[in-house]
Design a protein around this motif. Structure first.
Motif, PDB file in Angstrom:
ATOM      1  N   GLY A  94       0.898  -1.080  -0.042  1.00  0.00           N
ATOM      2  CA  GLY A  94       0.065  -0.053   0.035  1.00  0.00           C
ATOM      3  C   GLY A  94       0.840   1.304  -0.083  1.00  0.00           C
ATOM      4  O   GLY A  94       0.661   2.162  -0.912  1.00  0.00           O
ATOM      5  N   ALA A  95       1.908   1.443   0.799  1.00  0.00           N
ATOM      6  CA  ALA A  95       2.668   2.641   0.925  1.00  0.00           C
ATOM      7  C   ALA A  95       3.847   2.484  -0.123  1.00  0.00           C
ATOM      8  O   ALA A  95       4.342   3.738  -0.286  1.00  0.00           O
ATOM      9  N   GLY A  96       4.183   1.646  -0.628  1.00  0.00           N
ATOM     10  CA  GLY A  96       5.298   1.466  -1.408  1.00  0.00           C
ATOM     11  C   GLY A  96       5.014   1.088  -2.989  1.00  0.00           C
ATOM     12  O   GLY A  96       4.928   2.131  -3.851  1.00  0.00           O
ATOM     13  N   VAL A  97       4.805  -0.430  -3.328  1.00  0.00           N
ATOM     14  CA  VAL A  97       4.530  -0.632  -4.609  1.00  0.00           C
ATOM     15  C   VAL A  97       3.597   0.053  -5.248  1.00  0.00           C
ATOM     16  O   VAL A  97       3.417   0.485  -6.195  1.00  0.00           O
ATOM     17  N   PHE A  98       2.506   0.029  -4.571  1.00  0.00           N
ATOM     18  CA  PHE A  98       1.006   0.475  -5.053  1.00  0.00           C
ATOM     19  C   PHE A  98       1.094   2.141  -5.491  1.00  0.00           C
ATOM     20  O   PHE A  98       0.690   2.310  -6.631  1.00  0.00           O
ATOM     21  N   ALA A  99       1.987   2.833  -4.508  1.00  0.00           N
ATOM     22  CA  ALA A  99       2.244   4.333  -5.080  1.00  0.00           C
ATOM     23  C   ALA A  99       3.075   4.174  -6.484  1.00  0.00           C
ATOM     24  O   ALA A  99       2.901   5.377  -7.106  1.00  0.00           O
ATOM     25  N   LEU A 100       4.184   3.468  -6.575  1.00  0.00           N
ATOM     26  CA  LEU A 100       5.136   3.446  -7.685  1.00  0.00           C
ATOM     27  C   LEU A 100       4.453   3.020  -9.020  1.00  0.00           C
ATOM     28  O   LEU A 100       4.916   3.752 -10.155  1.00  0.00           O
ATOM     29  N   LEU A 101       3.604   2.232  -8.852  1.00  0.00           N
ATOM     30  CA  LEU A 101       3.222   1.562 -10.035  1.00  0.00           C
ATOM     31  C   LEU A 101       1.820   2.754 -10.851  1.00  0.00           C
ATOM     32  O   LEU A 101       1.176   3.149 -10.092  1.00  0.00           O
ATOM     33  N   LYS A 102       1.958   2.426 -12.058  1.00  0.00           N
ATOM     34  CA  LYS A 102       0.952   3.347 -12.631  1.00  0.00           C
ATOM     35  C   LYS A 102      -0.511   2.389 -12.574  1.00  0.00           C
ATOM     36  O   LYS A 102      -0.564   1.445 -12.233  1.00  0.00           O
ATOM     37  N   GLY A 103      -1.593   3.257 -12.450  1.00  0.00           N
ATOM     38  CA  GLY A 103      -2.948   2.894 -12.499  1.00  0.00           C
ATOM     39  C   GLY A 103      -3.201   1.895 -13.574  1.00  0.00           C
ATOM     40  O   GLY A 103      -3.989   0.792 -13.421  1.00  0.00           O
ATOM     41  N   THR A 104      -2.651   2.065 -14.561  1.00  0.00           N
ATOM     42  CA  THR A 104      -3.110   1.222 -15.931  1.00  0.00           C
ATOM     43  C   THR A 104      -2.282  -0.240 -15.600  1.00  0.00           C
ATOM     44  O   THR A 104      -2.884  -1.327 -15.915  1.00  0.00           O
ATOM     45  N   THR A 105      -1.140  -0.267 -15.030  1.00  0.00           N
ATOM     46  CA  THR A 105      -0.219  -1.526 -14.792  1.00  0.00           C
ATOM     47  C   THR A 105      -1.370  -2.126 -13.781  1.00  0.00           C
ATOM     48  O   THR A 105      -1.377  -3.440 -13.674  1.00  0.00           O
ATOM     49  N   LEU A 106      -1.742  -1.500 -12.689  1.00  0.00           N
ATOM     50  CA  LEU A 106      -2.635  -2.056 -11.616  1.00  0.00           C
ATOM     51  C   LEU A 106      -3.691  -2.620 -12.153  1.00  0.00           C
ATOM     52  O   LEU A 106      -4.524  -3.903 -11.765  1.00  0.00           O
ATOM     53  N   ALA A 107      -4.515  -1.896 -13.168  1.00  0.00           N
ATOM     54  CA  ALA A 107      -5.835  -2.584 -13.960  1.00  0.00           C
ATOM     55  C   ALA A 107      -5.352  -3.618 -14.457  1.00  0.00           C
ATOM     56  O   ALA A 107      -6.246  -4.947 -14.563  1.00  0.00           O
ATOM     57  N   THR A 135      -5.087  -0.182   3.802  1.00  0.00           N
ATOM     58  CA  THR A 135      -5.829   1.217   3.802  1.00  0.00           C
ATOM     59  C   THR A 135      -4.910   2.430   4.281  1.00  0.00           C
ATOM     60  O   THR A 135      -4.582   3.212   3.707  1.00  0.00           O
ATOM     61  N   VAL A 136      -4.001   1.926   5.319  1.00  0.00           N
ATOM     62  CA  VAL A 136      -3.214   2.915   5.880  1.00  0.00           C
ATOM     63  C   VAL A 136      -1.938   3.079   4.856  1.00  0.00           C
ATOM     64  O   VAL A 136      -1.603   4.194   4.710  1.00  0.00           O
ATOM     65  N   GLY A 137      -1.319   2.102   4.301  1.00  0.00           N
ATOM     66  CA  GLY A 137      -0.582   2.370   3.042  1.00  0.00           C
ATOM     67  C   GLY A 137      -0.996   3.136   1.995  1.00  0.00           C
ATOM     68  O   GLY A 137      -0.373   3.915   1.504  1.00  0.00           O
ATOM     69  N   TYR A 138      -2.282   3.010   1.814  1.00  0.00           N
ATOM     70  CA  TYR A 138      -2.972   3.954   0.704  1.00  0.00           C
ATOM     71  C   TYR A 138      -3.003   5.276   1.061  1.00  0.00           C
ATOM     72  O   TYR A 138      -2.585   6.038   0.090  1.00  0.00           O
ATOM     73  N   VAL A 139      -3.228   5.396   2.224  1.00  0.00           N
ATOM     74  CA  VAL A 139      -3.362   6.803   2.627  1.00  0.00           C
ATOM     75  C   VAL A 139      -1.900   7.346   2.763  1.00  0.00           C
ATOM     76  O   VAL A 139      -1.675   8.571   2.298  1.00  0.00           O
ATOM     77  N   VAL A 140      -0.867   6.875   3.076  1.00  0.00           N
ATOM     78  CA  VAL A 140       0.398   7.131   3.533  1.00  0.00           C
ATOM     79  C   VAL A 140       1.146   7.260   1.884  1.00  0.00           C
ATOM     80  O   VAL A 140       1.477   8.348   1.569  1.00  0.00           O
ATOM     81  N   GLY A 141       0.872   6.382   1.057  1.00  0.00           N
ATOM     82  CA  GLY A 141       1.447   6.309  -0.219  1.00  0.00           C
ATOM     83  C   GLY A 141       1.152   7.763  -0.966  1.00  0.00           C
ATOM     84  O   GLY A 141       1.713   8.020  -1.951  1.00  0.00           O
ATOM     85  N   GLY A 142      -0.276   8.015  -0.693  1.00  0.00           N
ATOM     86  CA  GLY A 142      -0.913   9.034  -1.597  1.00  0.00           C
ATOM     87  C   GLY A 142      -1.033  10.379  -0.897  1.00  0.00           C
ATOM     88  O   GLY A 142      -1.586  11.291  -1.272  1.00  0.00           O
TER      89      GLY A 142
END
Length: 273
Positions: free
Chosen positions: A102-115, A199-206
């Motif tokens: 959440g705080a690392g890889v998720f923030a680095l990857l493009k949204g299209t890659t996650l899709a 969820t904590v990771g998503y908030v911190v990462g963004g």
């Protein structure tokens, strides 16, 4: 207007929460596989670009598990089905893997890659459901190090696709000779630490992002979370009750076909973005 949302949007989110909650209770699957594509569609319709809409959809979907897992695990706990010893030993790895995702890889990857990752995951899950594939019990639960590593994989992969982890934890525990009803109940209990860490990771990462929509914090869209969670918590028990009066095997085949369509939509978002 409630939570800064217009009434038409509130109705869309309420319907999504009712639909995903009901099917989660009916089929015993996490709502993320349904919620992420529909949330992506809603966000895209409100002008959020694909690189961010997918991330916000995954983050908001994951956060709803904080609420749905509580009601689910209470029901399983009353039946004495939760293996709390496994929850305690898998949770540390889950939290570590979830925070890394959440705080690392998720923030680095493009949204299209996650899709693309999400589409492949949903397609695989649909195929498993269609073929009714189940792992054969062939070993015992590993020691502390193995449980930490297994938890890390569960938390990390869950964080990338916005799902509760049951698609990995249930087969893992079944493979390790945990009875199916215990595996499902224990997976429900693991949903809370998975959702909390990610969820904590998503908030911190963004955190450094400007507010994408009113009420958004990091990648999390808080007003949508409030609406969807309130509806899904109410309708999940109804779905579970309905499951006893219906042929769930046939419904799973229909649901698998729906998942293929949703996977196709996410593939479209991946390549069009």
């Amino acid at each position: 207007m409630i939570f800064g949302l217009e009434w038409p949007l509130i109705l869309e989110l309420l319907l999504l929460g009712c639909f995903t909650g009901f099917l989660a209770g009916l089929l015993g699957i996490g709502g993320g596989m349904l919620m992420v594509p529909f949330m992506t569609l809603i966000l895209s319709a409100h002008g959020v670009p694909a690189v961010l809409s997918v991330k916000m959809a995954i983050a908001t979907s994951m956060a709803t598990i904080l609420f749905t897992s509580i009601s689910s695990v209470r029901a399983h706990h009353r039946r004495g089905a939760v293996r709390w010893d496994l929850v305690r030993t898998l949770a540390p790895g889950i939290v570590a893997g979830g925070l890394v995702a959440g705080a690392g890889v998720f923030a680095l990857l493009k949204g299209t890659t996650l899709a693309l990752v999400f589409a492949l995951f949903v397609g695989f899950s649909a195929t498993q459901m269609l073929l009714n594939k189940k792992p054969h019990a062939s070993r015992q639960i590993p020691g502390p190090g193995g449980r930490f590593a297994a938890g890390g994989v569960i938390g990390f992969v869950s964080g990338l696709v916005g799902a509760g982890g049951g698609f990995i934890s249930v087969p893992f525990m079944t493979w390790c000779n945990v009875p199916m009803h215990n595996a499902v109940a224990t997976s429900a209990a693991l949903g809370f630490p998975i959702a909390l860490a990610n969820t904590v990771g998503y908030v911190v990462g963004g955190w450094s992002l400007p507010a994408i929509l009113p009420g958004s914090v990091g990648y999390l869209w808080v007003p949508a979370l409030a609406v969807i969670a309130s509806a899904s918590v109410l309708f999940a028990p109804l779905g579970a009750k309905t499951a006893h009066a219906m042929n769930v095997a046939q419904l799973k085949r229909l649901f698998a076909a729906m998942l293929y369509l949703l996977a196709s939509y996410m593939l479209y978002k991946a390549f069009s973005g």
